[in-house]
Design an enzyme around this catalytic site. Structure first.
Site, PDB file in Angstrom:
ATOM      1  N   ASP A 132       5.923   2.107   2.110  1.00  0.00           N
ATOM      2  CA  ASP A 132       4.957   1.038   2.410  1.00  0.00           C
ATOM      3  C   ASP A 132       4.202   1.458   3.671  1.00  0.00           C
ATOM      4  OD1 ASP A 132       3.677  -1.256   3.268  1.00  0.00           O
ATOM      5  OD2 ASP A 132       5.307  -2.600   2.655  1.00  0.00           O
ATOM      6  N   HIS A 133       2.939   1.761   3.512  1.00  0.00           N
ATOM      7  CA  HIS A 133       2.182   2.325   4.633  1.00  0.00           C
ATOM      8  C   HIS A 133       1.862   1.279   5.697  1.00  0.00           C
ATOM      9  CE1 HIS A 133       0.312   5.474   6.695  1.00  0.00           C
ATOM     10  NE2 HIS A 133      -0.560   5.901   5.801  1.00  0.00           N
ATOM     11  N   ARG A 134       2.187   0.018   5.435  1.00  0.00           N
ATOM     12  CA  ARG A 134       2.028  -0.982   6.493  1.00  0.00           C
ATOM     13  C   ARG A 134       3.106  -0.816   7.551  1.00  0.00           C
ATOM     14  NH1 ARG A 134       2.382  -6.283   2.981  1.00  0.00           N
ATOM     15  NH2 ARG A 134       4.107  -5.013   2.219  1.00  0.00           N
ATOM     16  N   PRO A 185       0.855  -1.197   0.000  1.00  0.00           N
ATOM     17  CA  PRO A 185       0.000   0.000   0.000  1.00  0.00           C
ATOM     18  C   PRO A 185       0.891   1.248   0.000  1.00  0.00           C
ATOM     19  CG  PRO A 185      -0.141  -1.179   2.103  1.00  0.00           C
ATOM     20  CD  PRO A 185       0.877  -1.900   1.289  1.00  0.00           C
ATOM     21  N   VAL A 196       5.547   2.163   7.397  1.00  0.00           N
ATOM     22  CA  VAL A 196       5.927   3.566   7.586  1.00  0.00           C
ATOM     23  C   VAL A 196       4.660   4.417   7.677  1.00  0.00           C
ATOM     24  CG1 VAL A 196       7.197   5.500   6.582  1.00  0.00           C
ATOM     25  CG2 VAL A 196       8.008   3.146   6.211  1.00  0.00           C
TER      26      VAL A 196
END
Ligand code: CAO
Length: 451
Positions: A423-425, A247, A427
């Site tokens: 990677d929003h998982r 994501p 960061v």
């Protein structure tokens, strides 16, 4: 006046052959090679062409009639000019070579196989499971898919064998665009339709990715096709994997590199003496390594299960290099421990080896974070794709002198556009913001790189 009789050609040993379509009528003028009728066996559909130009006198078979043996008369044509010796003679017995589309020396054509299939038992379409029919399994074709049709059932051209096959598989022939003459639906069209449907991800959950329709671009103009390079294929697979798994969030900023550029220009003589080209890239790598040290979240890798991470305590940076074979990302090791001259030399050397296709496998492995610099090429910003299992990547665009308000007046400053994808998982926006702010600050005052 000469009457030619068109006869049943050699059918390559096929037993059940049927006239599935008459394409001419008595009194009609035909050209040489024009299709007169279409025969279909269990193995193939074939067009029977007119051997010469002329006028149809008599049709000796009806649509749907079974063809008994090679040499039986089918159609009489009044031809212009003398008859050819073999035009009305029966073809070779069934044991001879299969029909060919190559014109003979007399200009006569034999039956042209439109489709040649393997024995039905050797290539059965996949059997539908339980009570589901193949049509239920198959996904509907997108409306702009060239193989989708809009015609009504009455317009469908298909032989009895194909109709039976479609019926058995529960396939609606109206949904298939035929690849045979006059868009006749042949066995392979039905099999392909079912196969595509079985291979397509099920959309029932709403989570499947709809396939991109194949488009026949030749319908719109002249085209050629080519194969992706080996690197191109790998890149495509990696990009798709990363795009689908990660994501992404992309954050933008601009570093004021006015002083950095002044310093870099001031090193021109030293660079010549060392025979090293000093671009902004080694400064950017150095700033990223320092920002990673201060923002360790961006130096993590997520486990496959997604519930653990690895915290890297080294700073190996991938650097995207544009090569004639495609995009490659060699790794500069221990960027934090190296000086600007050493980094500049390594960047130039590794980019040269990448372009020459001489990188070793180990030079492509172990990166924590990637820098993709399009600065020499141009552009004001882009959204790079994270190179998983890394969790972040910095995109660098072209620096330009811009007016910046200093509180009193506009002053010309050199601004370097940066875009950080992560990677929003792993960061969060705040982590990304802190990292990018650190990078812009370090590039804005490179003395901080010494600290
Ligand atoms: N803004 C303005 N000018 C820049 C710049 C920037 N951000 N970055 C580099 N330049 C200048 C350099 O200073 C140099 O100019 P001078 O000779 O006048 O100093 C010139 O551009 C050429 O640079 P270069 O490309 O030879 O070297 P580099 O160190 O800037 O870059 C490398 C090296 C390997 C990163 C680069 O050659 C490259 O391959 N970039 C493409 C990366 C890529 O394809 N990314 C996309 C990946 S995703 O599809």
């Amino acid at each position: 006046m000469t009457i030619e009789t068109v006869r049943v050609p050699d059918l390559g040993g096929a037993e059940e052959v049927q006239v599935i379509e008459l394409t001419v009528a008595p009194g009609q003028r035909v050209e040489a090679d024009q299709t007169l009728l279409v025969l279909e066996s269990e193995k193939a559909t074939m067009e029977l062409p007119s051997p010469l130009a002329g006028v149809i006198v008599r049709i000796l078979v009806a649509e749907g009639a079974k063809v008994e043996k090679a040499g039986d008369p089918l159609i009489e044509i009044e031809i212009e000019g003398p008859a050819t010796a073999d035009a009305s003679s029966p073809p070779e017995p069934a044991s001879a070579a299969p029909p060919t589309s190559t014109p003979s020396s007399a200009g006569r054509r034999d039956a042209t196989p439109v489709t040649e299939a393997k024995e039905p038992e050797a290539e059965q379409p996949p059997a539908p499971k339980r009570a589901e029919t193949a049509a239920e399994i198959a996904e509907p074709l997108p409306e702009d898919d060239p193989s989708a049709v809009t015609g009504s059932g009455a317009e469908i051209y298909a032989g009895p064998y194909v109709r039976r096959l479609a019926r058995d598989l529960g396939v609606d022939l109206a949904r298939i665009k035929g690849s045979g003459p006059r868009q006749r639906v042949v066995k392979e069209d039905v099999q392909g339709f079912v196969r595509r449907g079985l291979q397509a991800p099920r959309a029932a959950s709403g989570a499947a990715i709809p396939p991109v329709p194949e488009v026949d671009y030749a319908r719109f103009g002249s085209v050629t096709d080519g194969e992706l390079s080996r690197i191109g294929r790998l890149t495509a697979a990696n990009m798709q994997r990363n795009w689908l798994n990660v994501p992404h969030v992309t954050q933008f900023d601009a570093a004021d590199i006015t002083e950095l550029e002044a310093f870099r220009r001031a090193q021109a003589d030293a660079a010549r003496a060392r025979d090293i080209k000093l671009s902004p890239v080694p400064f950017i790598l150095k700033a990223c390594a320092a920002a990673l040290r201060d923002n360790p979240v961006l130096n993590r890798a997520l486990s496959g299960s997604g519930d653990r991470y690895v915290q890297r305590e080294f700073y190996h940076l991938g650097m995207a290099v544009d090569t004639p074979g495609g995009l490659v990302v060699p790794v500069i090791r221990d960027v934090d421990k190296k000086g600007i001259w050493q980094l500049a030399g390594e960047i130039a050397a590794i980019a040269e080896r990448a372009r020459a296709g001489k990188l070793r496998i180990d030079e492509l492995q172990g990166a924590c974070f990637t820098v993709s610099s399009l600065g020499a090429i141009g552009g004001q910003g882009f959204t790079p794709i994270v190179n998983a299992p890394e969790v972040a990547i910095l995109g660098v665009s072209r620096a330009a002198v811009q007016p910046v308000w200093d509180g009193t007046t506009f002053v010309p400053r050199t601004l370097l556009p940066l875009s950080l994808s992560y990677d929003h998982r792993v960061v969060n926006g705040a982590d990304g913001g802190r990292f990018l702010t650190a990078v812009t600050a370090l590039l804005g005052d490179i003395r901080a790189l010494l600290l």
